[in-house]
Design a protein around this motif. Structure first.
Motif, PDB file in Angstrom:
ATOM      1  N   LEU B  19       0.830  -1.214   0.000  1.00  0.00           N
ATOM      2  CA  LEU B  19       0.000   0.000   0.000  1.00  0.00           C
ATOM      3  C   LEU B  19       0.860   1.258   0.000  1.00  0.00           C
ATOM      4  CD1 LEU B  19      -2.874  -1.026   2.427  1.00  0.00           C
ATOM      5  CD2 LEU B  19      -2.960  -0.810  -0.066  1.00  0.00           C
ATOM      6  N   ASP B  23      -1.229   3.232  -2.986  1.00  0.00           N
ATOM      7  CA  ASP B  23      -2.317   3.281  -2.019  1.00  0.00           C
ATOM      8  C   ASP B  23      -3.653   2.994  -2.707  1.00  0.00           C
ATOM      9  OD1 ASP B  23      -3.031   3.540   0.599  1.00  0.00           O
ATOM     10  OD2 ASP B  23      -2.704   5.694   0.740  1.00  0.00           O
ATOM     11  N   THR B  26      -7.386  -2.747  -4.195  1.00  0.00           N
ATOM     12  CA  THR B  26      -8.523  -3.609  -3.852  1.00  0.00           C
ATOM     13  C   THR B  26      -8.004  -4.904  -3.234  1.00  0.00           C
ATOM     14  OG1 THR B  26      -8.474  -4.678  -6.006  1.00  0.00           O
ATOM     15  CG2 THR B  26      -9.856  -2.710  -5.804  1.00  0.00           C
ATOM     16  N   VAL B  55      -7.133   1.833   6.416  1.00  0.00           N
ATOM     17  CA  VAL B  55      -8.516   2.303   6.360  1.00  0.00           C
ATOM     18  C   VAL B  55      -9.150   1.643   5.144  1.00  0.00           C
ATOM     19  CG1 VAL B  55     -10.025   4.296   6.070  1.00  0.00           C
ATOM     20  CG2 VAL B  55      -7.931   4.506   7.433  1.00  0.00           C
ATOM     21  N   ARG B  57     -12.326   1.446   2.615  1.00  0.00           N
ATOM     22  CA  ARG B  57     -13.466   2.235   2.149  1.00  0.00           C
ATOM     23  C   ARG B  57     -14.149   1.538   0.999  1.00  0.00           C
ATOM     24  NH1 ARG B  57     -12.322   8.645   1.861  1.00  0.00           N
ATOM     25  NH2 ARG B  57     -12.747   9.037   4.063  1.00  0.00           N
ATOM     26  N   ARG B  64     -11.628  -0.477  -1.187  1.00  0.00           N
ATOM     27  CA  ARG B  64     -10.251  -0.035  -1.396  1.00  0.00           C
ATOM     28  C   ARG B  64      -9.563   0.129  -0.043  1.00  0.00           C
ATOM     29  NH1 ARG B  64      -8.188   2.906  -5.953  1.00  0.00           N
ATOM     30  NH2 ARG B  64      -9.338   4.845  -5.771  1.00  0.00           N
ATOM     31  N   PHE B  66      -6.410   1.684   2.272  1.00  0.00           N
ATOM     32  CA  PHE B  66      -5.483   2.813   2.369  1.00  0.00           C
ATOM     33  C   PHE B  66      -4.568   2.654   3.573  1.00  0.00           C
ATOM     34  CE2 PHE B  66      -9.207   4.202   0.100  1.00  0.00           C
ATOM     35  CZ  PHE B  66      -8.666   4.852  -0.995  1.00  0.00           C
ATOM     36  N   LEU B  67      -3.310   2.938   3.351  1.00  0.00           N
ATOM     37  CA  LEU B  67      -2.336   2.921   4.434  1.00  0.00           C
ATOM     38  C   LEU B  67      -2.539   4.163   5.301  1.00  0.00           C
ATOM     39  CD1 LEU B  67       0.388   1.923   5.680  1.00  0.00           C
ATOM     40  CD2 LEU B  67       1.527   3.342   3.983  1.00  0.00           C
ATOM     41  N   ASN B  68      -2.744   3.960   6.599  1.00  0.00           N
ATOM     42  CA  ASN B  68      -2.876   5.099   7.506  1.00  0.00           C
ATOM     43  C   ASN B  68      -1.614   5.191   8.359  1.00  0.00           C
ATOM     44  OD1 ASN B  68      -3.831   7.187   9.095  1.00  0.00           O
ATOM     45  ND2 ASN B  68      -4.955   5.822  10.480  1.00  0.00           N
ATOM     46  N   PRO B  69      -0.712   6.100   8.052  1.00  0.00           N
ATOM     47  CA  PRO B  69       0.572   6.132   8.761  1.00  0.00           C
ATOM     48  C   PRO B  69       0.515   6.838  10.117  1.00  0.00           C
ATOM     49  CG  PRO B  69       0.574   7.769   6.978  1.00  0.00           C
ATOM     50  CD  PRO B  69      -0.776   7.115   6.970  1.00  0.00           C
ATOM     51  N   VAL B  70      -0.638   7.418  10.474  1.00  0.00           N
ATOM     52  CA  VAL B  70      -0.686   8.241  11.695  1.00  0.00           C
ATOM     53  C   VAL B  70      -0.382   7.451  12.974  1.00  0.00           C
ATOM     54  CG1 VAL B  70      -2.031   9.910  13.027  1.00  0.00           C
ATOM     55  CG2 VAL B  70      -2.286   9.818  10.551  1.00  0.00           C
TER      56      VAL B  70
END
Lengths: 153, 100
Positions: B19, B23, B26, B55, B57, B64, B66-70
């Motif tokens: 990702l 990013d 699927t 994440v 969605r 799909r 998504f990489l959440n780097p937080v």
């Protein structure tokens, strides 16, 4: 189906939607966590917004597409910092959902032309910004951005 | 802590790497990166989602990812940057300004 690249960030912050909204839209607060940038706008749909650096120059500019305090803000994103590809304007959406004593902030940055240099650098940037914003709202202190930036450089 | 547990598995790290490269993939696309069943990949993605690192969605008929780097940044801030800041205190004028 859209083929333009988007990045999605999520963070739970122990605060109220009102305080979170203030942190996003008050320049005295953004200055503390947004690489020193003070946000300025009259916060109406169709208005311009910008993040001004210490020297008063715009680091970042945009137009407000949608504004619904304290829930949603959508604006365009045109950066003015040096050394990165000049991509076409992209779009940033903040969504705030209260969850008990915390808020879930979802930030979507989309309409990148692909995994461009700018898309990659915003991924680092938003991680620092959102993490610092969380720290500011929960502890009253932002991160020391100078350290954080040095460490990721 | 969920983030550590999520990162402890090599298959899950490979999914995050995929990702990071691109990013918003699927499930079908992500399956191409791992030699395991679709169900296995879904299970790993579920763990990454609970840890907040991915994440998911829905977009039309597809999901799909998504990489959440937080969360990783927050871990870094909690420990690493704290120690770094001691080292850099001597240079700290700018830092102090930011922390006012």
């Amino acid at each position: 189906m859209s083929t333009t690249l988007q990045h999605v960030y999520r963070v739970y912050i122990r605060t109220t939607p009102q305080r979170l909204w203030q942190a996003i839209t008050n320049g005295d607060l953004t200055k503390l966590y947004f690489f020193g940038g003070a946000v300025q706008s009259d916060w109406r749909a169709g208005s311009a917004m910008r993040y001004a650096g210490d020297d008063g120059q715009s680091m970042l500019e945009g137009e407000i597409f949608e504004i619904d305090p304290p829930r949603k803000l959508v604006h365009s994103f045109i950066h003015h910092w040096e050394g990165e590809s000049k991509d076409p304007p992209s779009r940033v959406t903040y969504e705030i959902e209260p969850h008990g004593e915390t808020c879930l902030l979802t930030l979507t940055h989309e309409h990148f032309a692909g995994e461009t240099e700018l898309a990659k650098s915003t991924q680092r940037g938003w991680s620092l910004i959102l993490s610092s914003m969380k720290s500011l709202l929960e502890t009253g202190k932002p991160l020391a951005m100078s350290d954080a930036v040095a460490a990721t450089a | 802590m969920d983030v550590f547990k999520a990162l402890a598995d090599p298959s899950r790290r490979r999914l995050l790497d995929a990702l990071y490269e691109r990013d918003g993939q699927t499930l079908g696309e992500l399956c191409g990166h791992l030699d395991m069943t679709r169900f296995g990949v879904m299970k790993h993605l579920g763990i990454l989602e609970v840890a907040g690192l991915v994440v998911i969605r829905r977009e039309g008929r597809e999901k799909r990812h998504f990489l959440n780097p937080v969360p990783i940044q927050s871990l870094y801030d909690r420990w690493v940057s704290k120690y770094r800041s001691r080292w850099t205190k001597a240079l700290g004028a700018f830092k102090n300004e930011l922390e006012k």
